[in-house]
Design a protein around this motif. Sequence first.
Motif, PDB file in Angstrom:
ATOM      1  N   ASP A 436       3.096 -14.119  -2.560  1.00 61.39           N
ATOM      2  CA  ASP A 436       3.072 -12.830  -1.868  1.00 61.39           C
ATOM      3  C   ASP A 436       3.825 -12.884  -0.552  1.00 61.39           C
ATOM      4  O   ASP A 436       3.826 -11.901   0.213  1.00 61.39           O
ATOM      5  CB  ASP A 436       1.621 -12.411  -1.594  1.00 61.39           C
ATOM      6  CG  ASP A 436       0.860 -12.094  -2.874  1.00 61.39           C
ATOM      7  OD1 ASP A 436       1.470 -11.521  -3.797  1.00 61.39           O
ATOM      8  OD2 ASP A 436      -0.330 -12.444  -2.958  1.00 61.39           O
ATOM      9  N   TRP A 439       6.639 -10.193  -0.007  1.00 60.02           N
ATOM     10  CA  TRP A 439       6.066  -8.851   0.121  1.00 60.02           C
ATOM     11  C   TRP A 439       5.341  -8.702   1.459  1.00 60.02           C
ATOM     12  O   TRP A 439       5.447  -7.660   2.121  1.00 60.02           O
ATOM     13  CB  TRP A 439       5.112  -8.563  -1.036  1.00 60.02           C
ATOM     14  CG  TRP A 439       4.330  -7.299  -0.839  1.00 60.02           C
ATOM     15  CD1 TRP A 439       2.997  -7.174  -0.530  1.00 60.02           C
ATOM     16  CD2 TRP A 439       4.831  -5.963  -0.881  1.00 60.02           C
ATOM     17  NE1 TRP A 439       2.644  -5.864  -0.381  1.00 60.02           N
ATOM     18  CE2 TRP A 439       3.752  -5.084  -0.602  1.00 60.02           C
ATOM     19  CE3 TRP A 439       6.086  -5.411  -1.129  1.00 60.02           C
ATOM     20  CZ2 TRP A 439       3.888  -3.701  -0.571  1.00 60.02           C
ATOM     21  CZ3 TRP A 439       6.227  -4.025  -1.093  1.00 60.02           C
ATOM     22  CH2 TRP A 439       5.151  -3.189  -0.818  1.00 60.02           C
ATOM     23  N   ARG A 446      -1.554  -4.519  -0.081  1.00 55.18           N
ATOM     24  CA  ARG A 446      -1.225  -5.119  -1.375  1.00 55.18           C
ATOM     25  C   ARG A 446      -0.202  -4.251  -2.104  1.00 55.18           C
ATOM     26  O   ARG A 446      -0.234  -3.031  -2.024  1.00 55.18           O
ATOM     27  CB  ARG A 446      -2.484  -5.261  -2.242  1.00 55.18           C
ATOM     28  CG  ARG A 446      -3.415  -6.354  -1.750  1.00 55.18           C
ATOM     29  CD  ARG A 446      -4.721  -6.458  -2.558  1.00 55.18           C
ATOM     30  NE  ARG A 446      -4.832  -5.580  -3.692  1.00 55.18           N
ATOM     31  CZ  ARG A 446      -5.021  -6.015  -4.969  1.00 55.18           C
ATOM     32  NH1 ARG A 446      -5.059  -7.293  -5.227  1.00 55.18           N
ATOM     33  NH2 ARG A 446      -5.170  -5.139  -5.947  1.00 55.18           N
TER      34      ARG A 446
END
Length: 619
Positions: A436, A439, A446
């Motif tokens: 992650d 991102w 999320r």
Amino acid sequence: MIWVRPTMRLCILSAGFVVLATLTGCASEVQVRHRSPQNAFRQDLQSRLGSESLSGFTKDALYVLSLEDVARRDPISAIQQLRDHAAAEPGTPWRLGASELLLDLALESSPQDLSLYLACAYEADLYLRQSIERQQGLLDSKSALAAGLYRRAIARFITGGTQSWLQDGVASEAVDGAGGSFKLSMAPGEPRRLYGPGEYDTLIPTDTVRVTGMSQHHRLRAFGAPVNCIREQERADPPRAEPLIPPEGMMMPGTVTLDFGGMQDGVMQVEVELWNTDFVTSIERHGERVRLSVDTTVPIATLFARAELVGRGHRGLTDVQRYESRIGLYLHEPYDPKKIPVVLVHGLRSSPATWREMLNSFRADPVLRERYQFWMFLYPSGLPVPRSAYYLRTALSEARSLLAPDGPTESMNQMVLVGHSMGGLISKAVLQDSGDELWDSLHPDRFEDVEMPPVVREHLNEVFFYEADQCVSRVVFIATPHKGSSIASSLVGRIGDSMVSLTDELNEVDRWFRAEQLNVDQDPTRQLHQGVPTSIDDLRPDSPHLVAYTKLPIRSRVQYHSIAGNASGDSDGVVSVESALLEGAESELVVDAGHNVHEHPRAIREVRRILLLHAESLD
């Protein structure tokens, strides 16, 4: 005593000398003069291969056989008499003279008579065969001239002919003229040995090509005519678009020899052999092993000259949309499942042409040529690094599916990446599991919980979530700004950044970025609040993407190496040595060179060392 006046005495003496000269013959005075080594060498090399004059061997043959006047009046008659004398007196150089006279006649013929070139090659080949049979060796100057005549005659025949025998489905080609009658057919293909009919469209003798813009020209003049074998794509009729082959075509080195099989009904049967010099460096001829001529530089230079890739590399920075259709992986040579792929990834404001010096060196190296095949990744360098990395991952995956549909071969599983500058960052991104981290450098929430248009979601999912490529086992970083480059943050960098125009897709993503900024807290460390970056933005030391990449480890199976330049003291003028050296590298080399350190001989030798080490580790 008879007195004779001095003038009369002189007349009597002169008359006496005349009588004596008439009776005994008169020889000119013999003298020996020293020549400079340079002039001596130049005169010894003089022949119709490179001048308007015949060689000393041919001049001597015509003089000894009293054919000088005949050669001027009726060259064909002189050639036939030289042949007759050669047949009657084995071991003499008369046939060599016939070969050179045939070349001389062919060069002067108008319209061009291709049969004379074939006849020249035949006589030269026959002289070489007789030299081998009589164990006279192939190192003397006469044999060297014969090999040169053979090579030159074949090259001129290829240049002036239709090359119809090269095409698949063409049984033979007839050639008739003053040199005789010939029937040519192409030898069938044999993997890793001979190219067959239909594999290439055109042959260009490399001796007719002058290369500029490259430091070295790798060529060997021996037996046969070295050629550039071209398989056309966009220039073919009808055009081709074969996968993984550059639209400008595939160019490979080869060597043409002619195998004269004998006469049938007054016609000489000739088999044209097109040797794959990647694997065949010498052949058996007349019971002796002879080295083949080869030129590995001209095919490389021709590809890059055709593609104008240097200019496209510059424009690929500022006009991404225009060059997006050319993104992809291109093979520099036909795929070989036994060779390890080496993928070359260029950097900012560049193109695959930046690898010409390294490619030129490696393609001339028989050890590397046997173990490795070189692929090139092309992309418009204005794209953000994550997007370019996505394209490289995709290109590698598609190439494997196409070339090895049953699964990667052992060689493909040992792939090597070599990246210069930003190309090193792109290569590194391919070898990291994203998790992650990327991102998170963009958005605090999320990914699944954030609303966005489908096209934006698809784009962000492609570039931010992925697993490391499993087939790459080694990478070489050259002048790679792992920690960024201060130039990207400078005035020069900001000016360059303002000149970049991104794709329609990225502009749509940027519009979502700006709308989404209103939905989250302001955080200048996240990419969301800076908008969609250009490649120059991604090279800033504080770039959110770059910071995220520094936190991600390279896959444990991959060994990596660093090469840096220090021409400006602690940097190469663009990237600092500290930024270019990555902790944990198997080796590090700092070269006294600028940012184009990948073109420096020391860097090229270092990459060669690494490739040899890689090959040895697999044996």
